[in-house]
Design a protein around this motif. Structure first.
Motif, PDB file in Angstrom:
ATOM      1  N   GLU A   1      -8.857  34.092   0.596  1.00 24.09           N
ATOM      2  CA  GLU A   1      -7.574  33.384   0.579  1.00 24.09           C
ATOM      3  C   GLU A   1      -6.858  33.507   1.917  1.00 24.09           C
ATOM      4  OE1 GLU A   1      -6.435  33.892  -4.175  1.00 24.09           O
ATOM      5  OE2 GLU A   1      -5.764  35.367  -2.691  1.00 24.09           O
ATOM      6  N   MET A   2      -6.972  34.673   2.548  1.00 29.42           N
ATOM      7  CA  MET A   2      -6.343  34.851   3.861  1.00 29.42           C
ATOM      8  C   MET A   2      -7.002  33.948   4.902  1.00 29.42           C
ATOM      9  SD  MET A   2      -5.834  38.998   3.840  1.00 29.42           S
ATOM     10  CE  MET A   2      -5.086  39.067   5.455  1.00 29.42           C
ATOM     11  N   ILE A   3      -8.322  33.764   4.781  1.00 30.19           N
ATOM     12  CA  ILE A   3      -9.014  32.874   5.710  1.00 30.19           C
ATOM     13  C   ILE A   3      -8.509  31.444   5.549  1.00 30.19           C
ATOM     14  CG2 ILE A   3     -11.252  31.811   6.210  1.00 30.19           C
ATOM     15  CD1 ILE A   3     -12.536  34.533   5.645  1.00 30.19           C
ATOM     16  N   TYR A   4      -8.340  31.021   4.287  1.00 33.01           N
ATOM     17  CA  TYR A   4      -7.824  29.673   4.053  1.00 33.01           C
ATOM     18  C   TYR A   4      -6.408  29.516   4.595  1.00 33.01           C
ATOM     19  CZ  TYR A   4     -11.714  28.093   1.147  1.00 33.01           C
ATOM     20  OH  TYR A   4     -12.949  27.694   0.700  1.00 33.01           O
ATOM     21  N   LYS A   5      -5.614  30.547   4.464  1.00 27.68           N
ATOM     22  CA  LYS A   5      -4.227  30.481   4.924  1.00 27.68           C
ATOM     23  C   LYS A   5      -4.115  30.611   6.445  1.00 27.68           C
ATOM     24  CE  LYS A   5      -1.880  32.069   0.737  1.00 27.68           C
ATOM     25  NZ  LYS A   5      -1.067  30.841   0.603  1.00 27.68           N
ATOM     26  N   ALA A   6      -5.210  31.079   7.093  1.00 32.68           N
ATOM     27  CA  ALA A   6      -5.140  31.311   8.537  1.00 32.68           C
ATOM     28  C   ALA A   6      -5.066  30.011   9.329  1.00 32.68           C
ATOM     29  CB  ALA A   6      -6.348  32.129   8.996  1.00 32.68           C
ATOM     30  N   GLY A   7      -5.472  28.907   8.720  1.00 30.45           N
ATOM     31  CA  GLY A   7      -5.321  27.628   9.398  1.00 30.45           C
ATOM     32  C   GLY A   7      -6.561  27.167  10.142  1.00 30.45           C
ATOM     33  N   PRO A   8      -6.451  26.053  10.866  1.00 29.94           N
ATOM     34  CA  PRO A   8      -7.614  25.436  11.520  1.00 29.94           C
ATOM     35  C   PRO A   8      -8.243  26.298  12.611  1.00 29.94           C
ATOM     36  CG  PRO A   8      -5.572  24.359  12.202  1.00 29.94           C
ATOM     37  CD  PRO A   8      -5.224  25.262  11.060  1.00 29.94           C
ATOM     38  N   VAL A   9      -7.456  27.143  13.261  1.00 30.29           N
ATOM     39  CA  VAL A   9      -8.013  27.981  14.322  1.00 30.29           C
ATOM     40  C   VAL A   9      -9.086  28.913  13.753  1.00 30.29           C
ATOM     41  CG1 VAL A   9      -7.500  29.733  16.070  1.00 30.29           C
ATOM     42  CG2 VAL A   9      -5.913  27.848  15.682  1.00 30.29           C
ATOM     43  N   MET A  10      -8.882  29.399  12.540  1.00 32.19           N
ATOM     44  CA  MET A  10      -9.868  30.273  11.914  1.00 32.19           C
ATOM     45  C   MET A  10     -11.207  29.557  11.735  1.00 32.19           C
ATOM     46  SD  MET A  10     -10.874  33.090  10.613  1.00 32.19           S
ATOM     47  CE  MET A  10      -9.535  34.164  10.157  1.00 32.19           C
ATOM     48  N   TRP A  11     -11.165  28.276  11.372  1.00 31.25           N
ATOM     49  CA  TRP A  11     -12.408  27.531  11.181  1.00 31.25           C
ATOM     50  C   TRP A  11     -13.116  27.312  12.512  1.00 31.25           C
ATOM     51  CZ3 TRP A  11     -13.797  27.988   6.526  1.00 31.25           C
ATOM     52  CH2 TRP A  11     -12.858  27.981   5.494  1.00 31.25           C
ATOM     53  N   VAL A  12     -12.356  27.146  13.584  1.00 28.87           N
ATOM     54  CA  VAL A  12     -12.964  27.043  14.908  1.00 28.87           C
ATOM     55  C   VAL A  12     -13.660  28.354  15.268  1.00 28.87           C
ATOM     56  CG1 VAL A  12     -12.506  26.709  17.367  1.00 28.87           C
ATOM     57  CG2 VAL A  12     -11.302  25.313  15.685  1.00 28.87           C
ATOM     58  N   ILE A  13     -13.000  29.474  14.972  1.00 29.02           N
ATOM     59  CA  ILE A  13     -13.586  30.791  15.241  1.00 29.02           C
ATOM     60  C   ILE A  13     -14.881  30.974  14.466  1.00 29.02           C
ATOM     61  CG2 ILE A  13     -13.246  33.271  14.904  1.00 29.02           C
ATOM     62  CD1 ILE A  13     -10.276  32.822  15.490  1.00 29.02           C
ATOM     63  N   ILE A  14     -14.848  30.625  13.180  1.00 24.32           N
ATOM     64  CA  ILE A  14     -16.031  30.793  12.335  1.00 24.32           C
ATOM     65  C   ILE A  14     -17.167  29.902  12.831  1.00 24.32           C
ATOM     66  CG2 ILE A  14     -16.950  30.422  10.023  1.00 24.32           C
ATOM     67  CD1 ILE A  14     -14.205  31.238   8.926  1.00 24.32           C
ATOM     68  N   ALA A  15     -16.860  28.651  13.164  1.00 18.50           N
ATOM     69  CA  ALA A  15     -17.894  27.718  13.627  1.00 18.50           C
ATOM     70  C   ALA A  15     -18.521  28.201  14.938  1.00 18.50           C
ATOM     71  CB  ALA A  15     -17.304  26.323  13.808  1.00 18.50           C
ATOM     72  N   ALA A  16     -17.675  28.648  15.882  1.00 13.64           N
ATOM     73  CA  ALA A  16     -18.190  29.126  17.168  1.00 13.64           C
ATOM     74  C   ALA A  16     -19.046  30.376  16.986  1.00 13.64           C
ATOM     75  CB  ALA A  16     -17.030  29.414  18.125  1.00 13.64           C
ATOM     76  N   PHE A  17     -18.612  31.277  16.113  1.00 15.18           N
ATOM     77  CA  PHE A  17     -19.366  32.506  15.872  1.00 15.18           C
ATOM     78  C   PHE A  17     -20.724  32.204  15.228  1.00 15.18           C
ATOM     79  CE2 PHE A  17     -20.491  35.969  12.931  1.00 15.18           C
ATOM     80  CZ  PHE A  17     -20.680  36.981  13.855  1.00 15.18           C
ATOM     81  N   LEU A  18     -20.734  31.330  14.220  1.00 17.59           N
ATOM     82  CA  LEU A  18     -21.992  30.999  13.550  1.00 17.59           C
ATOM     83  C   LEU A  18     -22.964  30.319  14.506  1.00 17.59           C
ATOM     84  CD1 LEU A  18     -20.733  29.748  10.059  1.00 17.59           C
ATOM     85  CD2 LEU A  18     -21.775  31.950  10.630  1.00 17.59           C
ATOM     86  N   LEU A  19     -22.452  29.430  15.358  1.00 20.66           N
ATOM     87  CA  LEU A  19     -23.317  28.765  16.330  1.00 20.66           C
ATOM     88  C   LEU A  19     -23.891  29.779  17.318  1.00 20.66           C
ATOM     89  CD1 LEU A  19     -24.474  26.106  17.349  1.00 20.66           C
ATOM     90  CD2 LEU A  19     -22.402  25.808  18.731  1.00 20.66           C
TER      91      LEU A  19
END
Length: 208
Positions: A5-23
């Protein structure tokens, strides 16, 4: 509030972080497998090539290089072909190195860049989240639970960015160390095959 839930609330920047890390992790695993294939027993390959070249079995030597994976075998194959054709060995090996070294280095710099950028993205997400917190505080002072959730989500981006950066930084250093080993083996192999071929050429000239 759970971490998800905290990840969802963290906003779009969190998804950029996750995408960059996974790549970055995909590229890391790709490089690990590539280096595992490319690292060979170079002294053993050189011994086999010396034995075949002393018998003037150029086809057998080239076949041995073709059946051995990695840039070192390609480098030695180019040197043997140049030796057979009386061409310059160093030029032939340099042409192979120009092609093979970028393949070895590919994606390593991206992993290092991600390791550097992730903390900055984490701090950016935190700043954006804190501005929302302060804006909500200014509007209403009766939203303490919601403010706490928003603040937790904002701080989560910093934690994610720093965690991902540490992993990427360690992975980058590991790959650089493996790369340096392969490059050193390439240089040693080039020196040894050059020395051997020059000795063979000198011996052939003396016989004339």
């Amino acid at each position: 509030m759970t971490y998800l839930e905290m990840i969802y609330k963290a906003g779009p920047v969190m998804w950029v972080i996750i995408a960059a890390f996974l790549l970055a992790m995909v590229f890391f695993l790709e490089k690990v497998m590539q280096f595992h294939r490319d690292e060979i027993n170079t002294p053993e390959l050189l011994r086999g090539l010396r034995n075949t070249l002393q018998r003037k079995a150029f086809v057998e030597a080239l076949s041995l290089c073709d059946n051995t994976p990695g840039p070192i075998a390609k480098l030695l194959g180019a040197a043997i072909l140049a030796f057979q054709n009386s061409d310059d060995l160093r030029t032939a090996m340099d042409e192979v190195a120009i092609v093979e070294i970028p393949k070895l280095e590919r994606h390593i710099h991206f992993i290092g860049t991600v390791g550097f950028v992730l903390p900055l993205l984490g701090f950016l997400g935190t700043v954006v989240g804190m501005t929302e917190v302060f804006e909500a505080t200014r509007i209403s002072s009766g939203m303490i639970p919601e403010l706490a959730d928003a603040m937790g989500g904002a701080l989560m981006t910093t934690a994610a960015g720093l965690t991902g950066a540490v992993i990427c930084y360690l992975g980058h250093n590991y790959l650089v160390a493996r790369l340096n080993v392969i490059l050193l083996d390439m240089e040693k192999a080039a020196m040894e095959i050059t020395s051997f071929c020059e000795q063979q050429r000198n011996a052939a000239e003396r016989k004339k």
